[in-house]
Motif scaffolding. Structure first.
Motif, PDB file in Angstrom:
ATOM      1  N   SER A 116      92.847  30.816  88.847  1.00 53.67           N
ATOM      2  CA  SER A 116      91.521  31.429  88.913  1.00 53.67           C
ATOM      3  C   SER A 116      91.266  32.292  87.697  1.00 53.67           C
ATOM      4  CB  SER A 116      91.353  32.258  90.186  1.00 53.67           C
ATOM      5  OG  SER A 116      91.973  33.495  90.034  1.00 53.67           O
ATOM      6  N   GLN A 117      90.010  32.335  87.315  1.00 50.55           N
ATOM      7  CA  GLN A 117      89.595  33.145  86.174  1.00 50.55           C
ATOM      8  C   GLN A 117      88.392  33.979  86.606  1.00 50.55           C
ATOM      9  OE1 GLN A 117      88.812  30.717  82.749  1.00 50.55           O
ATOM     10  NE2 GLN A 117      88.485  32.492  81.438  1.00 50.55           N
ATOM     11  N   ARG A 118      88.515  35.289  86.446  1.00 50.30           N
ATOM     12  CA  ARG A 118      87.433  36.212  86.835  1.00 50.30           C
ATOM     13  C   ARG A 118      87.288  37.199  85.684  1.00 50.30           C
ATOM     14  NH1 ARG A 118      85.226  37.178  91.843  1.00 50.30           N
ATOM     15  NH2 ARG A 118      86.726  35.718  92.739  1.00 50.30           N
ATOM     16  N   THR A 119      86.424  36.874  84.748  1.00 50.70           N
ATOM     17  CA  THR A 119      86.326  37.669  83.522  1.00 50.70           C
ATOM     18  C   THR A 119      84.864  38.014  83.220  1.00 50.70           C
ATOM     19  OG1 THR A 119      86.155  35.665  82.197  1.00 50.70           O
ATOM     20  CG2 THR A 119      88.361  36.559  82.497  1.00 50.70           C
ATOM     21  N   ASN A 120      84.697  39.045  82.424  1.00 51.66           N
ATOM     22  CA  ASN A 120      83.360  39.457  81.968  1.00 51.66           C
ATOM     23  C   ASN A 120      83.559  40.613  80.976  1.00 51.66           C
ATOM     24  OD1 ASN A 120      80.590  39.450  81.800  1.00 51.66           O
ATOM     25  ND2 ASN A 120      80.234  40.399  83.788  1.00 51.66           N
ATOM     26  N   LEU A 121      82.502  41.012  80.318  1.00 54.04           N
ATOM     27  CA  LEU A 121      82.581  42.233  79.511  1.00 54.04           C
ATOM     28  C   LEU A 121      82.032  43.355  80.410  1.00 54.04           C
ATOM     29  CD1 LEU A 121      83.475  43.235  76.759  1.00 54.04           C
ATOM     30  CD2 LEU A 121      81.143  42.959  75.955  1.00 54.04           C
ATOM     31  N   GLY A 122      82.944  44.109  81.052  1.00 53.24           N
ATOM     32  CA  GLY A 122      82.551  45.107  82.033  1.00 53.24           C
ATOM     33  C   GLY A 122      82.250  44.444  83.364  1.00 53.24           C
ATOM     34  N   PRO A 123      81.693  45.176  84.344  1.00 47.75           N
ATOM     35  CA  PRO A 123      81.552  46.632  84.338  1.00 47.75           C
ATOM     36  C   PRO A 123      82.925  47.312  84.433  1.00 47.75           C
ATOM     37  CG  PRO A 123      80.854  45.716  86.453  1.00 47.75           C
ATOM     38  CD  PRO A 123      81.208  44.558  85.588  1.00 47.75           C
ATOM     39  N   PHE A 124      83.069  48.432  83.716  1.00 50.45           N
ATOM     40  CA  PHE A 124      84.358  49.122  83.629  1.00 50.45           C
ATOM     41  C   PHE A 124      84.452  50.187  84.725  1.00 50.45           C
ATOM     42  CE2 PHE A 124      82.490  48.101  79.512  1.00 50.45           C
ATOM     43  CZ  PHE A 124      83.360  47.087  79.109  1.00 50.45           C
ATOM     44  N   ARG A 125      85.647  50.322  85.289  1.00 51.09           N
ATOM     45  CA  ARG A 125      85.864  51.364  86.298  1.00 51.09           C
ATOM     46  C   ARG A 125      86.888  52.363  85.784  1.00 51.09           C
ATOM     47  NH1 ARG A 125      83.033  50.254  90.730  1.00 51.09           N
ATOM     48  NH2 ARG A 125      82.548  48.086  91.134  1.00 51.09           N
ATOM     49  N   THR A 126      86.819  53.573  86.344  1.00 49.66           N
ATOM     50  CA  THR A 126      87.764  54.601  85.899  1.00 49.66           C
ATOM     51  C   THR A 126      88.722  55.003  87.021  1.00 49.66           C
ATOM     52  OG1 THR A 126      86.078  56.234  86.420  1.00 49.66           O
ATOM     53  CG2 THR A 126      86.286  55.599  84.103  1.00 49.66           C
TER      54      THR A 126
END
Ligand SMILES: NC(=O)c1ccc[n+]([C@@H]2O[C@H](COP(=O)([O-])OP(=O)(O)OC[C@H]3O[C@@H](n4cnc5c(N)ncnc54)[C@H](O)[C@@H]3O)[C@@H](O)[C@H]2O)c1
Length: 337
Positions: free
Chosen positions: A149-159
Protein backbone atom coordinates in the motif's frame (compact mmCIF):
# COMPACT_ATOMS: atom_id res chain seq x y z
CA UNK A 1 -33.88 11.13 17.33
CA UNK A 2 -30.26 10.57 18.40
CA UNK A 3 -28.55 13.79 19.54
CA UNK A 4 -24.83 13.98 18.84
CA UNK A 5 -22.16 16.27 20.27
CA UNK A 6 -18.95 16.70 18.28
CA UNK A 7 -15.74 17.47 20.19
CA UNK A 8 -13.06 18.96 17.94
CA UNK A 9 -14.02 21.05 14.91
CA UNK A 10 -10.74 21.42 13.04
CA UNK A 11 -10.29 19.99 9.54
CA UNK A 12 -12.17 16.73 10.06
CA UNK A 13 -14.79 17.33 12.78
CA UNK A 14 -17.09 19.46 10.54
CA UNK A 15 -17.51 16.44 8.23
CA UNK A 16 -19.08 14.55 11.14
CA UNK A 17 -21.28 17.55 11.95
CA UNK A 18 -22.47 17.64 8.31
CA UNK A 19 -23.22 13.90 8.29
CA UNK A 20 -25.05 13.77 11.61
CA UNK A 21 -27.06 16.84 10.54
CA UNK A 22 -28.21 15.04 7.37
CA UNK A 23 -28.47 11.37 8.36
CA UNK A 24 -32.01 10.35 9.12
CA UNK A 25 -32.78 9.97 12.81
CA UNK A 26 -29.86 12.02 14.09
CA UNK A 27 -29.05 15.62 14.88
CA UNK A 28 -25.73 17.39 15.48
CA UNK A 29 -26.91 19.33 18.52
CA UNK A 30 -23.66 20.66 20.02
CA UNK A 31 -20.02 21.06 19.11
CA UNK A 32 -16.93 22.02 21.10
CA UNK A 33 -13.56 23.46 20.18
CA UNK A 34 -10.88 25.40 22.04
CA UNK A 35 -10.42 27.69 19.07
CA UNK A 36 -12.74 30.69 18.79
CA UNK A 37 -12.41 30.97 15.00
CA UNK A 38 -13.41 27.33 14.55
CA UNK A 39 -16.49 27.80 16.73
CA UNK A 40 -17.52 30.93 14.79
CA UNK A 41 -17.12 29.07 11.50
CA UNK A 42 -19.23 26.20 12.82
CA UNK A 43 -22.05 28.54 13.87
CA UNK A 44 -21.99 30.23 10.46
CA UNK A 45 -22.14 26.93 8.55
CA UNK A 46 -24.51 24.97 10.79
CA UNK A 47 -27.14 27.39 12.04
CA UNK A 48 -28.85 25.01 14.48
CA UNK A 49 -25.77 23.86 16.31
CA UNK A 50 -24.89 25.05 19.80
CA UNK A 51 -21.09 25.74 19.98
CA UNK A 52 -19.08 25.74 23.20
CA UNK A 53 -15.44 26.09 24.32
CA UNK A 54 -15.91 23.50 27.03
CA UNK A 55 -16.50 19.90 25.98
CA UNK A 56 -17.80 19.20 29.51
CA UNK A 57 -20.89 21.25 28.65
CA UNK A 58 -21.66 18.63 25.98
CA UNK A 59 -21.00 15.76 28.39
CA UNK A 60 -23.30 17.30 31.04
CA UNK A 61 -26.14 17.94 28.59
CA UNK A 62 -28.94 15.42 29.27
CA UNK A 63 -30.20 15.51 25.66
CA UNK A 64 -26.85 14.42 24.17
CA UNK A 65 -26.87 10.65 23.57
CA UNK A 66 -23.49 10.20 21.95
CA UNK A 67 -20.29 12.07 21.19
CA UNK A 68 -17.77 12.09 18.38
CA UNK A 69 -14.15 12.81 19.35
CA UNK A 70 -12.30 14.50 16.50
CA UNK A 71 -9.44 16.16 18.34
CA UNK A 72 -5.66 15.51 18.06
CA UNK A 73 -4.71 11.89 18.83
CA UNK A 74 -2.95 12.66 22.12
CA UNK A 75 -6.20 14.00 23.62
CA UNK A 76 -8.33 10.95 22.64
CA UNK A 77 -7.78 8.79 25.74
CA UNK A 78 -8.82 11.47 28.24
CA UNK A 79 -11.80 12.66 26.20
CA UNK A 80 -13.09 9.13 25.49
CA UNK A 81 -12.75 8.25 29.19
CA UNK A 82 -14.65 11.36 30.31
CA UNK A 83 -17.36 10.77 27.70
CA UNK A 84 -17.90 7.13 28.72
CA UNK A 85 -18.03 8.13 32.40
CA UNK A 86 -20.65 10.74 31.49
CA UNK A 87 -22.77 7.89 30.10
CA UNK A 88 -22.37 8.72 26.40
CA UNK A 89 -21.81 6.32 23.49
CA UNK A 90 -18.58 7.28 21.73
CA UNK A 91 -17.22 7.38 18.20
CA UNK A 92 -13.53 8.24 18.44
CA UNK A 93 -11.44 9.21 15.45
CA UNK A 94 -8.47 7.02 14.59
CA UNK A 95 -6.24 6.00 16.25
CA UNK A 96 -8.19 5.24 19.43
CA UNK A 97 -5.35 6.38 21.72
CA UNK A 98 -1.58 6.25 22.00
CA UNK A 99 -0.79 3.05 23.94
CA UNK A 100 -1.92 -0.52 24.57
CA UNK A 101 -2.67 0.01 28.31
CA UNK A 102 -4.82 3.07 27.50
CA UNK A 103 -6.78 1.11 24.87
CA UNK A 104 -7.30 -1.80 27.31
CA UNK A 105 -8.63 0.59 29.98
CA UNK A 106 -11.09 2.16 27.53
CA UNK A 107 -12.35 -1.26 26.40
CA UNK A 108 -12.87 -2.29 30.02
CA UNK A 109 -14.66 0.94 30.88
CA UNK A 110 -17.00 0.79 27.85
CA UNK A 111 -17.87 -2.81 28.72
CA UNK A 112 -18.50 -2.02 32.40
CA UNK A 113 -20.71 0.96 31.58
CA UNK A 114 -22.42 -0.85 28.66
CA UNK A 115 -21.54 1.96 26.24
CA UNK A 116 -20.80 1.70 22.51
CA UNK A 117 -17.17 2.55 21.75
CA UNK A 118 -16.41 2.75 18.05
CA UNK A 119 -13.17 3.79 16.30
CA UNK A 120 -13.20 5.80 13.07
CA UNK A 121 -11.37 3.30 10.86
CA UNK A 122 -13.21 4.86 7.95
CA UNK A 123 -11.66 2.79 5.14
CA UNK A 124 -13.59 -0.27 6.30
CA UNK A 125 -16.65 1.67 5.10
CA UNK A 126 -15.06 2.50 1.73
CA UNK A 127 -16.91 0.64 -1.03
CA UNK A 128 -13.66 -0.01 -2.95
CA UNK A 129 -12.11 -1.68 0.10
CA UNK A 130 -15.34 -3.62 0.66
CA UNK A 131 -15.10 -4.90 -2.95
CA UNK A 132 -11.44 -5.85 -2.39
CA UNK A 133 -12.49 -7.70 0.77
CA UNK A 134 -15.10 -9.66 -1.23
CA UNK A 135 -12.58 -10.57 -3.95
CA UNK A 136 -10.18 -11.97 -1.35
CA UNK A 137 -12.95 -13.62 0.67
CA UNK A 138 -14.60 -15.45 -2.24
CA UNK A 139 -11.26 -16.87 -3.38
CA UNK A 140 -11.03 -14.84 -6.64
CA UNK A 141 -7.44 -13.82 -5.85
CA UNK A 142 -6.45 -17.34 -4.84
CA UNK A 143 -3.67 -17.81 -2.33
CA UNK A 144 -2.30 -14.41 -1.36
CA UNK A 145 1.42 -13.82 -1.86
CA UNK A 146 1.83 -10.19 -0.89
CA UNK A 147 0.11 -6.78 -0.65
CA UNK A 148 1.54 -3.32 -0.98
CA UNK A 149 0.00 0.00 0.00
CA UNK A 150 1.02 3.55 -0.70
CA UNK A 151 -0.47 6.50 1.19
CA UNK A 152 1.49 9.63 0.32
CA UNK A 153 0.96 13.35 -0.16
CA UNK A 154 2.66 16.66 0.55
CA UNK A 155 1.14 17.25 4.01
CA UNK A 156 -1.03 17.76 5.92
CA UNK A 157 1.65 17.75 8.64
CA UNK A 158 0.94 16.88 12.26
CA UNK A 159 2.90 17.77 15.36
CA UNK A 160 1.39 15.40 17.94
CA UNK A 161 1.97 12.05 16.17
CA UNK A 162 4.15 10.84 13.28
CA UNK A 163 3.10 9.73 9.79
CA UNK A 164 2.85 6.12 11.02
CA UNK A 165 0.27 6.88 13.72
CA UNK A 166 -1.53 9.32 11.41
CA UNK A 167 -1.52 7.46 8.08
CA UNK A 168 -0.42 3.83 8.49
CA UNK A 169 -3.26 3.44 11.03
CA UNK A 170 -5.61 3.30 8.03
CA UNK A 171 -3.58 0.66 6.20
CA UNK A 172 -3.13 -1.57 9.25
CA UNK A 173 -6.89 -1.46 9.90
CA UNK A 174 -7.50 -2.37 6.23
CA UNK A 175 -4.98 -5.25 6.14
CA UNK A 176 -6.16 -6.69 9.49
CA UNK A 177 -9.68 -6.65 8.06
CA UNK A 178 -8.75 -8.11 4.64
CA UNK A 179 -6.67 -10.90 6.20
CA UNK A 180 -8.92 -11.41 9.27
CA UNK A 181 -5.79 -11.55 11.39
CA UNK A 182 -3.01 -9.51 12.90
CA UNK A 183 0.60 -9.44 11.74
CA UNK A 184 3.05 -11.58 13.67
CA UNK A 185 6.10 -9.41 13.15
CA UNK A 186 7.12 -6.01 11.84
CA UNK A 187 10.21 -4.30 10.53
CA UNK A 188 10.17 -0.56 9.74
CA UNK A 189 12.52 2.22 8.70
CA UNK A 190 11.60 5.89 8.67
CA UNK A 191 12.93 9.39 8.18
CA UNK A 192 12.56 12.59 10.24
CA UNK A 193 13.20 15.21 7.58
CA UNK A 194 10.86 18.05 8.56
CA UNK A 195 10.60 17.79 12.35
CA UNK A 196 13.32 16.62 14.73
CA UNK A 197 11.36 14.00 16.65
CA UNK A 198 8.58 13.04 14.24
CA UNK A 199 8.89 10.62 11.31
CA UNK A 200 7.31 12.07 8.18
CA UNK A 201 8.16 9.04 6.02
CA UNK A 202 8.11 5.31 6.79
CA UNK A 203 8.55 2.03 4.95
CA UNK A 204 6.93 -0.78 6.91
CA UNK A 205 7.07 -4.54 6.34
CA UNK A 206 4.46 -6.63 8.12
CA UNK A 207 4.48 -10.42 8.25
CA UNK A 208 0.99 -11.91 8.50
CA UNK A 209 0.03 -15.54 9.15
CA UNK A 210 -0.07 -17.90 6.11
CA UNK A 211 3.15 -16.31 4.90
CA UNK A 212 1.48 -13.17 3.53
CA UNK A 213 3.94 -10.32 3.20
CA UNK A 214 2.60 -6.75 3.46
CA UNK A 215 4.41 -3.52 2.73
CA UNK A 216 3.19 -0.04 3.66
CA UNK A 217 4.71 3.21 2.44
CA UNK A 218 3.44 6.34 4.19
CA UNK A 219 4.65 9.88 3.73
CA UNK A 220 3.74 13.53 4.30
CA UNK A 221 6.69 14.43 2.09
CA UNK A 222 5.84 13.27 -1.40
CA UNK A 223 4.98 15.15 -4.60
CA UNK A 224 1.90 13.02 -5.34
CA UNK A 225 -1.28 12.21 -3.46
CA UNK A 226 -1.57 8.42 -3.72
CA UNK A 227 -4.03 6.08 -2.02
CA UNK A 228 -3.37 2.65 -3.50
CA UNK A 229 -3.20 -1.00 -2.57
CA UNK A 230 -1.88 -3.80 -4.78
CA UNK A 231 -2.91 -7.35 -3.97
CA UNK A 232 -0.98 -10.21 -5.58
CA UNK A 233 -2.47 -13.69 -5.41
CA UNK A 234 -1.77 -16.88 -7.32
CA UNK A 235 -5.03 -16.57 -9.33
CA UNK A 236 -5.51 -12.83 -9.78
CA UNK A 237 -3.89 -9.51 -9.02
CA UNK A 238 -5.99 -6.52 -7.95
CA UNK A 239 -5.25 -2.82 -7.62
CA UNK A 240 -7.39 -0.48 -5.52
CA UNK A 241 -6.93 3.17 -6.34
CA UNK A 242 -9.09 5.42 -4.18
CA UNK A 243 -8.48 8.42 -6.44
CA UNK A 244 -9.64 6.66 -9.64
CA UNK A 245 -13.09 8.03 -10.50
CA UNK A 246 -13.68 5.57 -13.36
CA UNK A 247 -13.40 2.51 -11.14
CA UNK A 248 -11.32 2.20 -7.96
CA UNK A 249 -10.84 -1.57 -8.42
CA UNK A 250 -9.01 -3.18 -11.35
CA UNK A 251 -8.71 -6.95 -11.55
CA UNK A 252 -5.77 -8.26 -13.54
CA UNK A 253 -6.25 -11.79 -14.77
CA UNK A 254 -2.50 -12.29 -14.73
CA UNK A 255 -0.57 -15.01 -12.97
CA UNK A 256 2.54 -17.14 -13.19
CA UNK A 257 2.38 -20.85 -13.94
CA UNK A 258 5.22 -23.35 -13.90
CA UNK A 259 5.71 -25.31 -17.16
CA UNK A 260 7.58 -28.59 -16.89
CA UNK A 261 10.06 -29.81 -19.49
CA UNK A 262 8.73 -33.26 -20.29
CA UNK A 263 12.15 -34.78 -20.96
CA UNK A 264 13.83 -33.84 -17.69
CA UNK A 265 12.24 -34.72 -14.40
CA UNK A 266 11.52 -31.85 -12.00
CA UNK A 267 12.81 -29.00 -14.15
CA UNK A 268 10.46 -26.20 -15.06
CA UNK A 269 10.32 -22.65 -16.30
CA UNK A 270 7.93 -19.91 -15.15
CA UNK A 271 5.43 -18.65 -17.67
CA UNK A 272 3.59 -15.34 -17.26
CA UNK A 273 -0.06 -15.87 -18.16
CA UNK A 274 -1.68 -12.78 -19.63
CA UNK A 275 -5.43 -12.11 -19.31
CA UNK A 276 -8.06 -9.40 -19.26
CA UNK A 277 -8.20 -6.39 -17.00
CA UNK A 278 -11.71 -5.93 -15.63
CA UNK A 279 -13.19 -3.00 -13.74
CA UNK A 280 -16.01 -4.27 -11.50
CA UNK A 281 -18.83 -1.91 -10.62
CA UNK A 282 -18.34 -0.23 -7.28
CA UNK A 283 -20.99 2.11 -5.90
CA UNK A 284 -19.22 5.32 -5.01
CA UNK A 285 -20.58 6.66 -1.74
CA UNK A 286 -19.09 8.74 1.05
CA UNK A 287 -17.27 6.35 3.45
CA UNK A 288 -17.59 8.74 6.42
CA UNK A 289 -21.36 8.94 5.93
CA UNK A 290 -21.53 5.12 5.91
CA UNK A 291 -19.35 4.98 9.02
CA UNK A 292 -21.46 7.55 10.89
CA UNK A 293 -24.64 5.75 9.81
CA UNK A 294 -23.20 2.50 11.21
CA UNK A 295 -22.53 4.26 14.52
CA UNK A 296 -26.20 5.30 14.70
CA UNK A 297 -27.27 1.74 13.91
CA UNK A 298 -25.06 0.41 16.73
CA UNK A 299 -26.52 2.96 19.17
CA UNK A 300 -30.10 2.08 18.22
CA UNK A 301 -29.62 -1.67 18.29
CA UNK A 302 -26.96 -1.81 21.05
CA UNK A 303 -24.67 -3.85 18.83
CA UNK A 304 -20.89 -4.04 18.54
CA UNK A 305 -19.51 -1.84 15.74
CA UNK A 306 -17.50 -3.38 12.89
CA UNK A 307 -14.68 -1.11 14.02
CA UNK A 308 -15.06 -1.67 17.75
CA UNK A 309 -12.52 -0.74 20.40
CA UNK A 310 -10.92 -4.21 20.22
CA UNK A 311 -10.08 -3.62 16.54
CA UNK A 312 -8.69 -0.23 17.64
CA UNK A 313 -6.47 -2.03 20.18
CA UNK A 314 -5.30 -4.51 17.51
CA UNK A 315 -4.17 -1.57 15.36
CA UNK A 316 -2.39 0.08 18.30
CA UNK A 317 -0.44 -3.15 19.01
CA UNK A 318 0.94 -2.96 15.48
CA UNK A 319 1.63 0.79 15.72
CA UNK A 320 3.60 0.31 18.96
CA UNK A 321 5.65 -2.50 17.40
CA UNK A 322 6.39 -0.30 14.35
CA UNK A 323 7.52 2.49 16.67
CA UNK A 324 9.91 0.09 18.43
CA UNK A 325 11.29 -1.15 15.11
CA UNK A 326 11.79 2.43 13.87
CA UNK A 327 13.75 3.24 17.04
CA UNK A 328 15.96 0.19 16.44
CA UNK A 329 16.66 0.93 12.77
CA UNK A 330 14.37 -1.70 11.32
CA UNK A 331 15.02 -4.57 13.74
CA UNK A 332 12.27 -7.16 13.56
CA UNK A 333 9.75 -6.76 16.42
CA UNK A 334 7.15 -9.37 17.37
CA UNK A 335 3.57 -8.16 17.80
CA UNK A 336 1.78 -9.29 20.96
CA UNK A 337 -1.18 -11.53 20.13
N1 LIG B 1 -10.64 9.24 9.16
C1 LIG B 1 -9.94 10.09 8.45
O1 LIG B 1 -9.74 9.92 7.25
C2 LIG B 1 -9.37 11.29 9.15
C3 LIG B 1 -8.96 12.40 8.40
C4 LIG B 1 -8.44 13.49 9.08
C5 LIG B 1 -8.34 13.46 10.46
N2 LIG B 1 -8.74 12.35 11.15
C6 LIG B 1 -8.61 12.29 12.62
O2 LIG B 1 -9.46 13.29 13.18
C7 LIG B 1 -8.86 13.86 14.33
C8 LIG B 1 -8.76 15.37 14.14
O3 LIG B 1 -7.99 15.65 13.01
P1 LIG B 1 -8.02 17.10 12.33
O4 LIG B 1 -7.27 16.96 11.04
O5 LIG B 1 -9.39 17.65 12.28
O6 LIG B 1 -7.13 17.92 13.35
P2 LIG B 1 -7.14 19.51 13.57
O7 LIG B 1 -5.89 19.81 14.32
O8 LIG B 1 -7.40 20.21 12.29
O9 LIG B 1 -8.40 19.75 14.52
C9 LIG B 1 -8.45 19.36 15.85
C10 LIG B 1 -9.33 20.36 16.59
O10 LIG B 1 -9.53 19.86 17.92
C11 LIG B 1 -9.58 21.01 18.78
N3 LIG B 1 -9.33 20.55 20.16
C12 LIG B 1 -8.19 20.10 20.73
N4 LIG B 1 -8.41 19.74 22.01
C13 LIG B 1 -9.72 20.00 22.27
C14 LIG B 1 -10.54 19.84 23.42
N5 LIG B 1 -10.08 19.38 24.58
N6 LIG B 1 -11.85 20.19 23.32
C15 LIG B 1 -12.35 20.69 22.16
N7 LIG B 1 -11.61 20.85 21.04
C16 LIG B 1 -10.32 20.50 21.08
C17 LIG B 1 -8.51 21.94 18.22
O11 LIG B 1 -8.73 23.28 18.63
C18 LIG B 1 -8.70 21.76 16.72
O12 LIG B 1 -9.58 22.71 16.16
C19 LIG B 1 -7.50 13.16 14.49
O13 LIG B 1 -7.65 12.10 15.38
C20 LIG B 1 -7.21 12.61 13.11
O14 LIG B 1 -6.40 11.45 13.15
C21 LIG B 1 -9.26 11.30 10.52
Amino acid sequence: MINIGIIGCGQWGPNHVRNFSHLSGSRALMCADLNEKRLKAMKETFRNIHPTYDHREILRHPKIDAVVISTPTKTHYQLVKESLLAGKDVLCEKPLCTSIPEARQLIKLAKKLKRILMVGHVFLFNSGIQKLHNLIDDGSCGRLYYMHSQRTNLGPFRTDVNAVWDLATHDIAIFNHLLKSQPLEVSARGGKFLQKKIEDVAFISLFYPMNVLVNIHVSWLDPRKVRQITVVGDKKMVIWDDLDNVGPIRCYDRRVIPHYYYQTFGEFYLLAKEGNITIPKVDLSEPLKAQDGHFLDCIRNRKQPLTNAQSGLDVIKVLEAIQKSLAQKGRSVRIPS
